[in-house]
Design a protein around this motif. Structure first.
Motif, short mmCIF file in Angstrom:
data_model
loop_
_atom_site.label_atom_id
_atom_site.label_comp_id
_atom_site.label_asym_id
_atom_site.label_seq_id
_atom_site.Cartn_x
_atom_site.Cartn_y
_atom_site.Cartn_z
N PHE A 234 0.78 -1.05 0.24
CA PHE A 234 -0.04 -0.06 0.03
C PHE A 234 0.93 1.37 0.01
O PHE A 234 0.53 2.19 -0.85
CB PHE A 234 -0.93 -0.04 1.33
N ALA A 235 1.73 1.48 0.77
CA ALA A 235 2.63 2.54 1.19
C ALA A 235 3.40 2.61 -0.17
O ALA A 235 3.56 4.00 -0.72
CB ALA A 235 3.33 2.45 2.39
N ASP A 236 4.20 1.69 -0.49
CA ASP A 236 5.19 1.83 -1.75
C ASP A 236 4.45 2.38 -3.01
O ASP A 236 4.59 3.24 -3.75
CB ASP A 236 5.71 0.63 -2.09
N ALA A 237 3.31 1.63 -3.32
CA ALA A 237 2.63 1.83 -4.53
C ALA A 237 1.93 3.19 -4.63
O ALA A 237 1.86 3.81 -5.50
CB ALA A 237 1.53 0.69 -4.90
N THR A 238 1.29 3.50 -3.26
CA THR A 238 0.27 4.78 -3.18
C THR A 238 1.32 6.06 -3.34
O THR A 238 1.38 7.08 -4.05
CB THR A 238 -0.26 4.77 -2.21
N ALA A 239 2.58 5.96 -2.61
CA ALA A 239 3.48 6.96 -2.63
C ALA A 239 3.86 7.24 -4.15
O ALA A 239 4.30 8.38 -4.47
CB ALA A 239 4.73 6.82 -1.71
N THR A 240 4.41 6.10 -4.71
CA THR A 240 4.72 6.40 -6.02
C THR A 240 3.94 6.67 -7.19
O THR A 240 4.17 7.74 -7.81
CB THR A 240 5.44 4.86 -6.74
N LEU A 241 2.57 6.32 -6.93
CA LEU A 241 1.37 6.85 -7.88
C LEU A 241 1.36 8.40 -7.56
O LEU A 241 1.40 9.12 -8.76
CB LEU A 241 0.26 6.03 -7.21
N LEU A 242 1.43 8.68 -6.48
CA LEU A 242 1.10 10.21 -5.98
C LEU A 242 2.12 11.24 -6.81
O LEU A 242 2.05 12.11 -7.25
CB LEU A 242 0.98 10.45 -4.72
N ARG A 243 3.39 10.49 -6.59
CA ARG A 243 4.81 11.20 -7.13
C ARG A 243 4.58 11.33 -8.47
O ARG A 243 4.99 12.46 -9.26
CB ARG A 243 5.87 10.46 -6.61
N ARG A 244 4.34 10.23 -9.13
CA ARG A 244 3.77 10.21 -10.78
C ARG A 244 2.89 11.13 -11.23
O ARG A 244 3.08 11.67 -12.24
CB ARG A 244 4.14 8.82 -11.27
N LEU A 245 1.78 11.13 -10.48
CA LEU A 245 0.60 11.97 -10.76
C LEU A 245 1.17 13.66 -10.70
O LEU A 245 0.52 14.35 -11.68
CB LEU A 245 -0.62 11.68 -9.75
N ALA A 246 1.83 13.78 -9.50
CA ALA A 246 2.44 15.11 -9.44
C ALA A 246 3.23 15.78 -10.41
O ALA A 246 3.32 17.06 -11.11
CB ALA A 246 3.14 15.35 -8.17
#
Length: 333
Positions: A234-246
């Protein structure tokens, strides 16, 4: 829990043996290469072609035992089977992101509808979104030897233990999936002889989300429990998604920006990365199983504290990564 332990161990052992045997046959006969092969590219962390057939062992081993021993979850098992079939088509021929997403939404919606007991429609809709996200995050995190298999073992074993006092069929289903994950992990831990493939990672993600929702709705655990059982993913994938969305990147495209991928690129071996994530898996699982018996305020405090810990771990990796990138940029070409 103690009285249920022998049956859970037996279920897990059978699933592990069936999964391992199926995959061994595929490898020894050469069928594995004919079904699906992963050719390395510039985004890969491996250097030679590896069969993507792990799901061919994990899915039938887990689902067969769920249908036999946990019939209350048969509709969830059917959903996993459908997604496995869709994923195999994608592994072989390739499907558009839209087609995959539609399939994920349809199956997740059906699973939530079949499991819901006492929540409003708007909350059920959020549950569908969460299940779809878990399906995809599990797929995103399947990129380093031993990682997705280990998460299956630890995460679903946590489900099995957590559900044992109140929902024995859900507990048995968790043991079945954990055992199947172990059978795959034997052949996936470095050096990997097989990869999970979408046919394995997508159904596993769906089972994690759908079984987690079912357990919450039927009183096996609080709503936060799945988020701790599968916390590292949860933590790894969500943080990475938010970083790429930004950065307005195409989040559905393959990349090498997950924390586990960065650790490998920083020089850590697949074994070290897997063992590091295993420690995080055990930590989250232990907190989840202990917190179930504490007051709600303490439960949520522990959930928040563990995710803050994971955020601190991610921040530390980010610092190392940024320093690594600066040192590479400073080297004359």
């Amino acid at each position: 829990m103690i009285t249920a332990l022998p049956s859970l161990l037996l279920t897990g052992g059978i699933a592990a043996a069936v999964c391992f045997a199926v995959l061994l046959v595929l490898l020894r006969t050469g069928w594995a290469d004919a079904i699906a092969i992963d050719i390395p590219n510039h985004r890969s962390l491996h250097v030679k072609p590896i069969p993507r057939v792990g799901g061919w062992g994990v899915v039938p081993a887990a689902l067969l035992l769920i249908v036999i021993g946990a019939p209350v979850l048969r509709w969830i098992a059917l959903g996993a089977l459908v997604l496995g079939a869709v994923s195999q088509i994608d592994d072989r021929r390739g499907l558009s992101a839209r087609s995959r997403f539609i399939a994920h939404i349809a199956v997740a919606g059906a699973a939530v509808a079949a499991s819901v007991v006492h929540i409003d429609a708007w909350l059920a809709a959020i549950a569908v979104i969460v299940v779809v996200w878990i399906v995809n995050l599990y797929n995103f995190m399947d990129g380093s030897n031993g990682l997705a298999g280990g998460m299956a073992v630890f995460g679903f074993a946590t489900y099995a233990i957590g559900a044992a006092p109140s929902q024995p069929q859900l507990s048995l289903a968790g043991a079945a999936v954990a055992g199947a994950g172990l059978g795959f992990l034997i052949l996936n831990f470095n050096p990997a002889r097989v990869f999970l493939g979408d046919i394995g990672s997508v159904p596993l993600g769906f089972l994690a989300g759908a079984m987690g929702f079912w357990g919450w709705q039927h009183g096996a655990w609080p709503v936060w429990f799945p988020a701790l059982a599968f916390a590292p993913f949860f933590a790894d994938a969500t943080a990475t998604l938010l970083r790429r969305l930004a950065r307005r990147e195409r989040v559905w495209e393959a990349h090498r920006e997950h924390y586990y991928q960065r650790l490998v690129q920083l020089g850590a071996s697949h074994v070290r990365v897997a063992l590091f994530y295993y420690s995080l898996m055990v930590g989250g699982s232990a907190i989840a199983l202990i917190a179930m018996y504490l007051s709600p305020i303490v439960q949520w405090a522990l959930v928040i504290a563990w995710y803050l810990t994971l955020a601190a771990v991610g921040g530390r990796i980010d610092l190392r990564w940024n320093a690594f990138q600066k040192s590479r940029a400073a080297v004359p070409r």
